[in-house]
Motif scaffolding. Structure first.
Motif, PDB file in Angstrom:
ATOM      1  N   ALA A  80      12.788  14.080  -3.489  1.00 16.19           N
ATOM      2  CA  ALA A  80      12.884  14.089  -2.153  1.00 16.19           C
ATOM      3  C   ALA A  80      12.407  12.951  -1.322  1.00 16.19           C
ATOM      4  CB  ALA A  80      12.294  15.432  -1.492  1.00 16.19           C
ATOM      5  N   MET A  81      11.101  12.139  -2.008  1.00 11.13           N
ATOM      6  CA  MET A  81      10.649  11.014  -1.397  1.00 11.13           C
ATOM      7  C   MET A  81      11.406   9.914  -1.678  1.00 11.13           C
ATOM      8  SD  MET A  81       6.594  11.487  -3.095  1.00 11.13           S
ATOM      9  CE  MET A  81       5.709  12.978  -2.515  1.00 11.13           C
ATOM     10  N   VAL A 135       7.004   5.928 -11.563  1.00 11.30           N
ATOM     11  CA  VAL A 135       8.284   6.360 -11.489  1.00 11.30           C
ATOM     12  C   VAL A 135       9.272   5.370 -10.951  1.00 11.30           C
ATOM     13  CG1 VAL A 135       9.628   8.430 -10.875  1.00 11.30           C
ATOM     14  CG2 VAL A 135       7.520   8.839 -11.320  1.00 11.30           C
ATOM     15  N   SER A 136      10.229   4.833 -11.491  1.00 14.37           N
ATOM     16  CA  SER A 136      11.064   3.939 -11.183  1.00 14.37           C
ATOM     17  C   SER A 136      12.256   4.602 -10.266  1.00 14.37           C
ATOM     18  CB  SER A 136      11.624   2.970 -12.151  1.00 14.37           C
ATOM     19  OG  SER A 136      12.804   2.297 -11.884  1.00 14.37           O
ATOM     20  N   ARG A 137      12.553   3.940  -9.061  1.00 16.04           N
ATOM     21  CA  ARG A 137      13.493   4.748  -8.348  1.00 16.04           C
ATOM     22  C   ARG A 137      14.882   4.864  -8.937  1.00 16.04           C
ATOM     23  NH1 ARG A 137      14.485   5.197  -2.598  1.00 16.04           N
ATOM     24  NH2 ARG A 137      16.765   5.246  -2.144  1.00 16.04           N
ATOM     25  N   HIS A 183      14.452   4.827   1.575  1.00 11.48           N
ATOM     26  CA  HIS A 183      15.494   3.795   0.568  1.00 11.48           C
ATOM     27  C   HIS A 183      14.811   2.619   0.167  1.00 11.48           C
ATOM     28  CE1 HIS A 183      16.437   2.383   4.397  1.00 11.48           C
ATOM     29  NE2 HIS A 183      16.689   1.408   3.942  1.00 11.48           N
ATOM     30  N   ARG A 184      13.614   2.177   0.742  1.00  9.50           N
ATOM     31  CA  ARG A 184      12.910   0.911   0.606  1.00  9.50           C
ATOM     32  C   ARG A 184      11.982   1.347  -0.449  1.00  9.50           C
ATOM     33  NH1 ARG A 184      11.746  -1.660   6.366  1.00  9.50           N
ATOM     34  NH2 ARG A 184      14.018  -2.106   6.912  1.00  9.50           N
ATOM     35  N   LEU A 185      11.609   2.653  -0.847  1.00 11.12           N
ATOM     36  CA  LEU A 185      10.641   2.894  -2.107  1.00 11.12           C
ATOM     37  C   LEU A 185      11.101   2.819  -3.122  1.00 11.12           C
ATOM     38  CD1 LEU A 185       7.875   4.213  -2.616  1.00 11.12           C
ATOM     39  CD2 LEU A 185       8.843   6.379  -2.604  1.00 11.12           C
ATOM     40  N   ALA A 229       1.055  -1.178  -0.100  1.00 11.15           N
ATOM     41  CA  ALA A 229      -0.137  -0.167   0.032  1.00 11.15           C
ATOM     42  C   ALA A 229       0.628   1.130   0.127  1.00 11.15           C
ATOM     43  CB  ALA A 229      -1.012  -0.210   1.306  1.00 11.15           C
ATOM     44  N   VAL A 230       1.394   1.774  -1.170  1.00  9.95           N
ATOM     45  CA  VAL A 230       2.164   3.063  -1.441  1.00  9.95           C
ATOM     46  C   VAL A 230       1.230   3.778  -1.582  1.00  9.95           C
ATOM     47  CG1 VAL A 230       4.271   3.722  -2.855  1.00  9.95           C
ATOM     48  CG2 VAL A 230       4.198   1.456  -1.962  1.00  9.95           C
ATOM     49  N   SER A 231       1.097   4.989  -1.055  1.00  8.34           N
ATOM     50  CA  SER A 231       0.594   6.407  -1.394  1.00  8.34           C
ATOM     51  C   SER A 231       0.987   6.999  -2.587  1.00  8.34           C
ATOM     52  CB  SER A 231       0.699   7.385  -0.237  1.00  8.34           C
ATOM     53  OG  SER A 231       0.181   6.957   0.902  1.00  8.34           O
TER      54      SER A 231
END
Length: 618
Positions: A56-57, A79-81, A62-64, A41-43
């Motif tokens: 910034a997010m 959007v891929s990290r 770092h787990r996103l 459940a990622v906002s």
């Protein structure tokens, strides 16, 4: 209300408390699991969020690994990290792109997955044939609206776990019943014996064999046989304790381990419960089947002090029980002498084929009108390096039960055809070759293609080859048999009924079968001199065969008295010790003077000239 078949359904009938299932043993996960298992459940962010905020997010968390872009609940992109951080790490990139909305920086084609998609469906969609990922992450939706995200790496870990579990299952469990297989059975038996040595208690090994299971398989088909095995496994399991083990050892044979028992009588109590469990009928394919079982029991200590020896004791006792059926027997030392040869042959039958211990011998068939040999019958022989000559009656049923009859039968047919071709190549006439075909071979779906291929590869003339099929083998699934026989006849081969008079023929089907000959079973020929019954039956078979325009061959002719009777009654031909024992091909040539000089049958139409019975023929 109709009752469902025992053993039917999507799950094995032995999914009860005492039977280990794949899932219980740490195998595959439930196939009904969906991608919700991986839902995170990622906002999400809206499309107008500036790139600087997205950066910034990622820095803060770092787990996103992925950030979904959603507008009014509908996914717009992702959007891929790693791609985004790499892009923003370049000189002046943050100044150049930081103010741009994320809608201009995102991947506008995210991989969307409905929340109801199963894990199997997901793996097929995002993993290629080489096991490589097509996407690294995906967006999970529910009714077209954003629900969460998932990563493909989690799926890869799942697949690897499944693969290992699958390999473990294949190595230790029977695919039909879900029970432990022989490997796991023997491993647990060794563990039970080791524990018994420390505790001072007893261990019993039971071998359970279904009585007349082969009849069910042959008459109702393998699907019915499989259902019966599953239902039998359930009945066995329901009569055992939680710590006991039941395994399928192969075919219709089950093995049971009873650890931590106090006395031999405890094993007898279990055996009696199992016999009682088999009393009710099985509902299979709309029919009620009554199938009993035979049980052999070996105990530690007393009968054996090692796992394999205990297994042999239980096996020997089981075969002793099968002589009476529907009973159990404890092992006794006296059983060793009567079963040693059978057990040895069972363990070495596969090696016999591999090491070329089999051979084909040929017995002459003689025309009663001319007294000359017109053909031979190919007979399988086995000379074991330690046991010597093993009777076909001892190993043919074993070959049929273990699935070896097909490769053995193919070898016999090919060898016989090659021998016939060699005789013909030496300049001789077309001696006829008769080859026995078991019911297992005859009903095999690849049998016709096999026969055609062997005939073509060896170069024999089809009219010189005769296939002999037992009466009982022909009557199994008789309507289908007619079509198979017709296809064989279309190849130009001859067909005969072997051991006629010992089975249960339907005269209507016998008339419909495209046969060339009947062979009178030796039991009726043997009784010609002993009493009037054998002669009367032989006379009736000759009359029946001639009324159907069939050639008649008598088996087991051993005396001149039998020969005179058969000739007088109009029998066409015969074979037996009176004319010659089965011998290797080269010895047959020597004993018959010169087989190449014998007169060949007229095979212009693939058959002997048939004659009507002559009254008073001598």
């Amino acid at each position: 209300m109709a009752q469902p078949d025992e053993g039917a359904g999507t799950e094995s009938a032995c999914a009860g408390r005492s039977v280990e299932r794949w899932v219980h043993a740490g195998g595959l996960v439930e196939t009904a699991e969906t991608v919700r298992k991986y839902l995170m459940a990622v906002s999400p962010v809206s499309p107008d969020v500036p790139g600087r905020d997205v950066h910034a997010m990622f820095v803060a968390n770092h787990r996103l690994h992925m950030l979904p872009v959603v507008q009014a609940g509908v996914p717009q992109g992702v959007v891929s990290r790693y791609k985004f951080i790499e892009r923003m790490s370049k000189p002046y990139a943050l100044d150049l792109f930081g103010r741009q909305p994320v809608s201009q920086l995102m991947d506008p084609s995210p991989f969307l997955v409905d929340h109801r998609m199963t894990l199997d469906e997901l793996s097929q969609a995002i993993v290629d044939a080489d096991g490589e990922l097509l996407v690294e992450s995906f967006v999970i939706t529910e009714n077209g609206r954003y629900a969460g995200i998932g990563t493909a790496h989690s799926l890869i870990r799942e697949l690897r776990g499944r693969r290992q579990a699958h390999l473990n299952y294949l190595a230790h469990y029977d695919h039909l019943t879900g029970l432990p297989n022989p490997r796991l059975f023997h491993d647990r038996l060794r563990q039970s014996l080791a524990h018994a040595q420390r505790s001072g208690k007893m261990v019993a090994a039971l071998f359970v064999d279904l009585d007349k299971f082969k009849t069910v398989n042959d008459t109702m088909g393998h699907e019915a046989g499989d259902r019966l095995l599953r239902a039998a496994a359930e009945r066995i399991a329901d009569r055992l304790r939680k710590g006991d083990t039941v395994a399928r050892l192969g075919g219709d044979e089950f093995g049971i381990i009873l650890p931590d028992i106090e006395r031999r009588q405890d094993a007898a109590i279990v055996a009696e419960k199992l016999l009682e469990a088999f009393s009710p009928a099985y509902s299979i394919g709309g029919s009620d089947l009554y199938v009993s079982c035979s049980i052999g029991i070996g105990c530690y200590p007393g009968d054996a002090d090692e796992a394999m020896r205990l297994v042999r004791c239980a096996d020997r006792a089981m075969y002793q029980a099968k002589e009476c059926r529907n009973t159990y027997q404890f092992y006794s030392p006296e059983m060793r002498a009567t079963t040693e040869g059978r057990l040895f042959s069972y363990e070495h039958l596969r090696q016999a084929l591999k090491q070329r211990q089999f051979s084909v011998h040929y017995q002459p068939q003689v025309d009663f009108r001319t007294g000359r040999m017109y053909g031979v019958e190919a007979l399988l022989r086995w000379q074991h390096p330690d046991l010597g000559w093993v009777s076909p009656a001892d190993f043919i049923p074993l070959a049929e039960d273990t699935g070896l009859m097909m490769p053995i039968g193919e070898w016999v047919l090919r060898t016989a055809c090659a021998q016939l071709r060699a005789w013909q190549a030496a300049g001789g006439p077309c001696v006829r070759m008769a080859v026995n075909i078991s019911a297992v071979q005859f009903k095999h779906e690849g049998f016709l293609d096999l026969v055609r291929r062997i005939v073509e590869e060896t170069g024999v003339e089809p009219c010189h080859l005769e296939l002999e099929i037992t009466e009982s083998g022909l009557m199994r699934q008789a309507p289908a048999t007619v079509a198979t026989l017709q296809r064989i006849k279309s190849m130009g081969l001859r067909l005969s009924v072997d051991d006629f008079g010992t089975g249960y023929s339907s005269l209507s089907y016998l008339h419909a079968f495209p046969l060339d000959a009947l062979k009178i079973d030796r039991v009726f020929v043997r009784d010609i001199a002993a009493d009037g019954n054998g002669g009367a039956i032989a006379r009736a078979i000759v009359s029946l065969a001639h009324s159907l325009n069939l050639h008649v061959v008598a088996e087991g002719v051993e005396t001149e008295e039998q020969l005179r009777f058969l000739r007088r009654e109009g029998c066409d031909a015969g074979q037996g010790f009176f004319f010659g024992r089965p011998v290797p091909g080269e010895e047959l040539v020597a004993r018959s003077g010169d087989i190449m000089g014998q007169r060949a049958p007229d095979c212009a139409d693939g058959s002997l000239r048939r004659r009507t019975r002559r009254e008073g023929a001598d």
